[in-house]
Enzyme design. Sequence first.
Site, short mmCIF file in Angstrom:
data_model
loop_
_atom_site.label_atom_id
_atom_site.label_comp_id
_atom_site.label_asym_id
_atom_site.label_seq_id
_atom_site.Cartn_x
_atom_site.Cartn_y
_atom_site.Cartn_z
N VAL A 76 10.47 68.89 38.13
CA VAL A 76 9.65 69.30 39.42
C VAL A 76 7.95 69.02 38.80
O VAL A 76 7.79 69.41 38.08
CB VAL A 76 9.64 70.79 39.47
CG1 VAL A 76 8.68 71.43 40.42
CG2 VAL A 76 11.11 71.11 39.78
N SER B 178 13.50 83.58 21.10
CA SER B 178 14.65 84.33 20.62
C SER B 178 14.62 85.92 20.80
O SER B 178 13.45 86.32 20.86
CB SER B 178 14.49 84.18 18.97
OG SER B 178 15.93 84.75 18.48
N HIS C 189 22.73 87.98 18.50
CA HIS C 189 22.02 89.00 17.98
C HIS C 189 22.51 90.23 18.60
O HIS C 189 22.68 90.52 20.01
CB HIS C 189 20.50 88.91 17.89
CG HIS C 189 20.12 87.62 17.05
ND1 HIS C 189 20.44 87.19 15.92
CD2 HIS C 189 19.45 86.50 17.61
CE1 HIS C 189 19.85 86.28 15.62
NE2 HIS C 189 19.47 85.58 16.76
N CYS D 233 36.76 63.20 12.47
CA CYS D 233 36.24 64.28 11.61
C CYS D 233 36.64 65.69 12.60
O CYS D 233 37.24 66.52 12.19
CB CYS D 233 34.76 64.40 11.65
SG CYS D 233 34.06 62.84 10.80
N LYS E 17 13.22 86.75 12.54
CA LYS E 17 14.42 87.11 11.95
C LYS E 17 14.63 86.82 10.28
O LYS E 17 15.41 87.18 9.64
CB LYS E 17 15.68 86.97 12.60
CG LYS E 17 15.28 87.88 14.00
CD LYS E 17 16.62 87.61 14.68
CE LYS E 17 16.69 88.25 16.12
NZ LYS E 17 15.49 87.36 16.92
C1 LIG Z 1 15.17 77.19 16.22
C2 LIG Z 1 15.64 78.00 17.11
C3 LIG Z 1 16.66 78.82 16.79
C4 LIG Z 1 17.20 79.86 17.88
N1 LIG Z 1 18.17 80.79 17.46
C5 LIG Z 1 18.32 81.80 18.35
C6 LIG Z 1 19.80 82.40 18.23
O1 LIG Z 1 20.53 82.28 17.00
N2 LIG Z 1 20.05 83.24 19.11
C7 LIG Z 1 19.36 83.70 20.09
O2 LIG Z 1 19.80 84.49 20.94
N3 LIG Z 1 18.23 82.91 20.48
C8 LIG Z 1 18.01 81.69 19.53
N4 LIG Z 1 16.96 80.99 19.82
C9 LIG Z 1 16.15 80.95 21.11
C10 LIG Z 1 16.92 80.42 22.14
O3 LIG Z 1 17.28 79.06 22.05
C11 LIG Z 1 16.25 80.52 23.61
O4 LIG Z 1 15.53 81.80 23.84
C12 LIG Z 1 16.91 79.76 24.98
O5 LIG Z 1 17.53 78.66 24.33
C13 LIG Z 1 16.08 79.65 25.95
O6 LIG Z 1 16.84 79.20 27.14
P1 LIG Z 1 15.92 78.67 28.43
O7 LIG Z 1 17.22 78.28 29.17
O8 LIG Z 1 15.10 79.85 28.81
O9 LIG Z 1 14.96 77.48 27.81
P2 LIG Z 1 15.66 76.00 27.81
O10 LIG Z 1 16.84 75.82 27.00
O11 LIG Z 1 14.59 75.37 27.09
O12 LIG Z 1 15.90 75.53 29.15
C14 LIG Z 1 14.81 74.95 30.07
C15 LIG Z 1 14.96 74.07 30.96
O13 LIG Z 1 14.04 73.72 31.89
C16 LIG Z 1 13.86 72.43 32.05
N5 LIG Z 1 12.43 72.04 32.64
C17 LIG Z 1 11.21 72.22 32.01
N6 LIG Z 1 10.40 72.09 32.82
C18 LIG Z 1 10.84 71.61 34.22
C19 LIG Z 1 10.45 71.04 35.42
N7 LIG Z 1 9.08 70.84 35.38
N8 LIG Z 1 11.47 70.49 36.24
C20 LIG Z 1 12.68 70.84 36.10
N9 LIG Z 1 13.09 71.41 34.73
C21 LIG Z 1 12.34 71.55 33.63
C22 LIG Z 1 14.01 71.73 30.60
O14 LIG Z 1 14.29 70.52 30.72
C23 LIG Z 1 15.14 72.70 29.96
O15 LIG Z 1 16.26 72.36 30.15
C24 LIG Z 1 16.41 79.90 18.95
C25 LIG Z 1 15.46 79.11 19.47
C26 LIG Z 1 14.80 78.15 18.25
C27 LIG Z 1 14.06 77.08 18.89
#
Ligand SMILES: Cc1cc2nc3c(=O)[nH]c(=O)nc-3n(C[C@H](O)[C@H](O)[C@H](O)COP(=O)(O)OP(=O)(O)OC[C@H]3O[C@@H](n4cnc5c(N)ncnc54)[C@H](O)[C@@H]3O)c2cc1C
Length: 485
Positions: A175, A343, A52, A408, A255
């Site tokens: 953790v 997001s 975005h 595929c 959005k």
């Molecule tokens: C349906 C949907 C659609 C979306 N579409 C978009 C989009 O089109 N564009 C966009 O910009 N954003 C989008 N988002 C938002 C985006 O997906 C998230 O903001 C982003 O993926 C967050 O990434 P992160 O690394 O912060 O979290 P995560 O990807 O959730 O990673 C966190 C990690 O921490 C690990 N973890 C948690 N607790 C512990 C623990 N105690 N010990 C060790 N590890 C731990 C988890 O296993 C995980 O791997 C969307 C989200 C959703 C749900």
Amino acid sequence: MTETFDIAIVGAGITGCAIARQLARYDLSICVVEAANDISLGASKANGGLVHAGYDPAPGTVKAQVNARGCELYGTWAQELGFLFRRTGSMVLGFNSEDRAHLEQLRCNGHVNGVPELSIVGPDRIHELEPRASADATCALWCPSTGFVDPFEVAIAALENAVANGVTFMRSAPVEAIEVANQGAEAVRFTLTTPAGDVRCRYLINAAGNGAADISHMAGAEEFQMVWRQGNIVVLDKEPRTLMPLYPVPTPVSKGVIVTGTVHGNTVITATAAIREPGDTQTYAGDVNALLTGARKLVPDLDTRRVVRAFAGGRPVIKGTNEFFIGQSTVVPGLFQAVGIQSPGVASAPAIAEHMEQVMREAGVELRERADWNPIRRAPDDFDRAPLARKEELIESDPAWGQIVCRCETVPEAEIVAAIRRHPGAVSVEGVKRRCRAGMGRCQSGFCQSRVVAIMARELDCEPSEVLLEDAGSWLVEGPLKGVR
Ligand SMILES: Cc1cc2nc3c(=O)[nH]c(=O)nc-3n(C[C@H](O)[C@H](O)[C@H](O)COP(=O)(O)OP(=O)(O)OC[C@H]3O[C@@H](n4cnc5c(N)ncnc54)[C@H](O)[C@@H]3O)c2cc1C
């Protein structure tokens, strides 16, 4: 076993991987500690992949800043890290005068947030930019900087590059407890307890997505209340021409239902938004219907019978706010938080990493550049996309490049082997799929899954019955596979 690092990053989603890559350029020992057995198994594997542009977050917020900057950085990140990124531009379609007023508001927001070249266009230009956009649209916000990626490819590429620059990746290491010692800035302050061994570090970065509130609580820092804002998404089969992202006018929390092409030529309809139980990744018939109805409004000729997959993920939202919390904990010095990364966390990831670096620098963390940092990751060979001459060269080098396993997506055996052998490599069938698309196509692995299991068993030197679909415990077969050992 206990290992000691300058920095531990909890979470190998797109946020943690981007931060690891950003900090790998400095003379620091860094460990990424991940609960799951692979990269990108949280929200980062279940989203729309849209980069975005940054016109909808409220001006003046951290989210607005990192969204617009993240979108800008994607060009460089894609080039250096060798992942697919298409900056197609996008339109928010309006159908009446009320919508038009909203579009004007978005354009103003975008202008303040630093989003370049926004304009409001009329029906002729809409049709010129995206011939399949609804003919009922009377106006649109045209935004040339929007794009899309494969979100897990970005996270994998960032962590591969970080690991190549010396970062340690600890998987299957949830953790479970954090001990904080009250000592000076230079001392090892944090001890993380995980079943895979303890990790001691001077600085701790919380990038745990939906687990971030727990990490903060374990460290005795801010008490965040989180909400699981669930979203369903559907994927349609490949189209001869990739669709430009088309958005409806947004609601206050979402959005809305967006239709977009993907870097591999599929069409994605994303995403619903409903508060659900934490951890709920079920798809709901009502949500899927809402997606299909919403999509037809934007692209009336969309053949919604061509759905190949529906899935769901949870956005990590801090209750009561739409804002990201990125900064040093005000309670526990040395703990840096990236919490509430809902997001647009994908779009913002490169800039969240840059912002985190700045926050750490201001907090007095010494960041000395390494002379040997290499920002370039060589992407694995992608047989399907390779020119014919390269295909021939690959098959000449190893006949396994000519053994097509996934029909595929045209993925040969050698590409699957490479996905397992990379650092960090795939340890599950889904991990292979995220790295080289085997099983991602219209048959959704019906044809190739048993062959991928057999290749994994051979490469990992285990029985097929030990091969995992995804995370711990997700075995696929009970006994030997026909024709294997
Ligand atoms: C349906 C949907 C659609 C979306 N579409 C978009 C989009 O089109 N564009 C966009 O910009 N954003 C989008 N988002 C938002 C985006 O997906 C998230 O903001 C982003 O993926 C967050 O990434 P992160 O690394 O912060 O979290 P995560 O990807 O959730 O990673 C966190 C990690 O921490 C690990 N973890 C948690 N607790 C512990 C623990 N105690 N010990 C060790 N590890 C731990 C988890 O296993 C995980 O791997 C969307 C989200 C959703 C749900």
